[in-house]
Design an enzyme around this catalytic site. Structure first.
Site, PDB file in Angstrom:
ATOM      1  N   ASP A  32      37.711  37.816  51.850  1.00 52.14           N
ATOM      2  CA  ASP A  32      37.380  36.898  50.757  1.00 52.14           C
ATOM      3  C   ASP A  32      35.939  37.089  50.267  1.00 52.14           C
ATOM      4  O   ASP A  32      35.062  37.460  51.045  1.00 52.14           O
ATOM      5  CB  ASP A  32      37.584  35.454  51.235  1.00 52.14           C
TER       6      ASP A  32
ATOM      7  N   HIS B 118      36.272  43.650  43.545  1.00 53.36           N
ATOM      8  CA  HIS B 118      37.530  44.082  44.176  1.00 53.36           C
ATOM      9  C   HIS B 118      37.470  45.568  44.539  1.00 53.36           C
ATOM     10  O   HIS B 118      37.956  45.979  45.589  1.00 53.36           O
ATOM     11  CB  HIS B 118      38.716  43.800  43.255  1.00 53.36           C
TER      12      HIS B 118
ATOM     13  N   LEU C  77      46.885  53.190  64.925  1.00 53.54           N
ATOM     14  CA  LEU C  77      46.705  51.821  64.428  1.00 53.54           C
ATOM     15  C   LEU C  77      47.876  51.399  63.530  1.00 53.54           C
ATOM     16  O   LEU C  77      48.335  52.184  62.702  1.00 53.54           O
ATOM     17  CB  LEU C  77      45.406  51.773  63.600  1.00 53.54           C
TER      18      LEU C  77
HETATM   19  C1  IPE Z   1      42.730  34.109  50.139  1.00 52.51           C
HETATM   20  O1  IPE Z   1      41.612  33.977  49.346  1.00 52.51           O
HETATM   21  C2  IPE Z   1      43.584  35.250  49.663  1.00 52.51           C
HETATM   22  C3  IPE Z   1      43.070  36.592  49.897  1.00 52.51           C
HETATM   23  C4  IPE Z   1      41.936  36.902  50.482  1.00 52.51           C
HETATM   24  C5  IPE Z   1      43.928  37.657  49.446  1.00 52.51           C
HETATM   25  P1  IPE Z   1      41.573  33.025  48.063  1.00 52.51           P
HETATM   26  O2  IPE Z   1      40.245  33.260  47.443  1.00 52.51           O
HETATM   27  O3  IPE Z   1      42.770  33.230  47.215  1.00 52.51           O
HETATM   28  O4  IPE Z   1      41.652  31.579  48.723  1.00 52.51           O
HETATM   29  P2  IPE Z   1      41.111  30.179  48.190  1.00 52.51           P
HETATM   30  O5  IPE Z   1      41.659  29.994  46.805  1.00 52.51           O
HETATM   31  O6  IPE Z   1      39.632  30.249  48.196  1.00 52.51           O
HETATM   32  O7  IPE Z   1      41.623  29.171  49.172  1.00 52.51           O
HETATM   33  C1  IPE Z   2      39.194  38.005  47.713  1.00 56.10           C
HETATM   34  O1  IPE Z   2      38.103  37.786  46.899  1.00 56.10           O
HETATM   35  C2  IPE Z   2      40.189  38.958  47.120  1.00 56.10           C
HETATM   36  C3  IPE Z   2      41.437  38.312  46.653  1.00 56.10           C
HETATM   37  C4  IPE Z   2      41.731  37.064  46.737  1.00 56.10           C
HETATM   38  C5  IPE Z   2      42.409  39.188  46.052  1.00 56.10           C
HETATM   39  P1  IPE Z   2      38.137  36.691  45.752  1.00 56.10           P
HETATM   40  O2  IPE Z   2      38.639  37.323  44.504  1.00 56.10           O
HETATM   41  O3  IPE Z   2      38.864  35.486  46.187  1.00 56.10           O
HETATM   42  O4  IPE Z   2      36.583  36.365  45.603  1.00 56.10           O
HETATM   43  P2  IPE Z   2      35.928  34.935  45.458  1.00 56.10           P
HETATM   44  O5  IPE Z   2      36.440  34.097  46.585  1.00 56.10           O
HETATM   45  O6  IPE Z   2      36.319  34.417  44.120  1.00 56.10           O
HETATM   46  O7  IPE Z   2      34.465  35.203  45.588  1.00 56.10           O
HETATM   47 MG    MG Z   3      38.353  33.800  47.188  1.00 56.47          MG
END
Ligand code: IPE
Ligand code: IPE
Ligand code: MG
Length: 244
Positions: free
Chosen positions: A12, A29, A123
């Site tokens: 995240d 990303h 792995l």
């Molecule tokens: C969880 O992160 C999903 C992934 C890392 C793929 P999100 O960014 O979607 O979660 P919330 O919305 O902060 O709970």
């Molecule tokens: C995690 O990073 C990747 C996915 C959920 C696909 P985010 O896109 O949620 O990044 P933040 O949380 O908005 O910083």
């Molecule tokens: Mg996020």
């Protein structure tokens, strides 16, 4: 230090990483994919046998269309570019999540990755894509209900292991350790059933900044935890037996 056999990561913070640099979210990303590559390369040397990564949740469809399509594109690119190297490293790829609602080209790429690597013994990389714990549980209930209707199993015979076998993670041990980056402290629908007794480690850095050094630090943290699974610590168990 004994390493956990199965580590699951909620990758995240890509968007915030990009924002803090004045870049578009997609740049975060892309940088996140680089971090993933590094962690996959480091994992076997750290004694990890299963690595599950949360790449796209069943709720991430609610993001703007352009971001969803960037994420789909990055998954395709990752498989196309990295599959040969992963296979060369002996990595076995498994995918969890609902495939039905994915585009056919993504579905076939995921299948190709699983088929090509299925006899590998290194792995196991589990990619959680279009994955949500609640959705997985509902799909498992449907499978078991079908089996009941067909007379293959009686409702009162359904045991915990039958339920586990109906989940996407069938055959994969539960994660010992769940790591979430970006400082958020929640599961966001990740491995709801499987993480029942997982140790949780929350790392403040954004996912693109996560390196093997952070992974080693999380393993150290894990090594200091005492897992009880509802029982007593080993020392307490011995003294309580001696006191009898
Ligand atoms: C969880 O992160 C999903 C992934 C890392 C793929 P999100 O960014 O979607 O979660 P919330 O919305 O902060 O709970
Ligand atoms: C995690 O990073 C990747 C996915 C959920 C696909 P985010 O896109 O949620 O990044 P933040 O949380 O908005 O910083
Ligand atoms: Mg996020």
């Amino acid at each position: 230090m004994t390493s956990p056999a199965h580590i699951a990561i909620i990758m995240d913070g890509n968007g915030r990483w990009a924002k803090s640099r004045g870049l578009p979210r997609v740049a975060g990303h892309r940088a996140g994919v680089e971090a993933l590559r590094d962690v996959v390369r480091a994992a076997p040397g750290l004694g990890i046998s299963f690595l599950t990564v949360y790449a796209f949740s069943s709720e991430n469809w609610s993001r703007p269309k352009s971001e969803v399509s960037d994420l789909m594109g990055l998954l395709k690119l990752f498989i196309r570019r990295d599959l040969a190297e992963l296979h060369g490293q002996g990595v076995r790829v498994r995918v969890i999540g609902d495939r039905e609602s994915l585009q056919p080209d993504i579905r076939s790429l995921l299948e190709e990755a699983e088929t090509l690597t299925r006899h590998n013994t290194g792995l196991t990389l589990v990619i959680a894509f279009n994955y949500g714990g609640r959705d997985e549980i509902v799909r498992a209930v449907r499978k078991l209900s079908e089996a009941v209707l067909q007379g293959k199993i009686q409702p009162h015979d359904i045991a915990v292991h039958d339920f586990a076998a109906a989940l996407d993670t069938s055959g994969i041990p539960d994660p010992d350790l769940v790591i979430r980056t970006s400082g958020e402290q929640r599961l966001s629908n990740f491995l709801l059933w499987q993480a029942a007794y997982s140790e949780l480690v929350f790392v403040p850095c954004y996912w693109p900044d996560f390196s093997s050094a952070h992974l080693v630090e999380a393993l150290r943290d894990f090594a200091g935890r005492e897992r009880r699974f509802g029982g007593l610590s080993s020392q307490e168990a011995v003294s309580s037996a001696l006191a009898r």
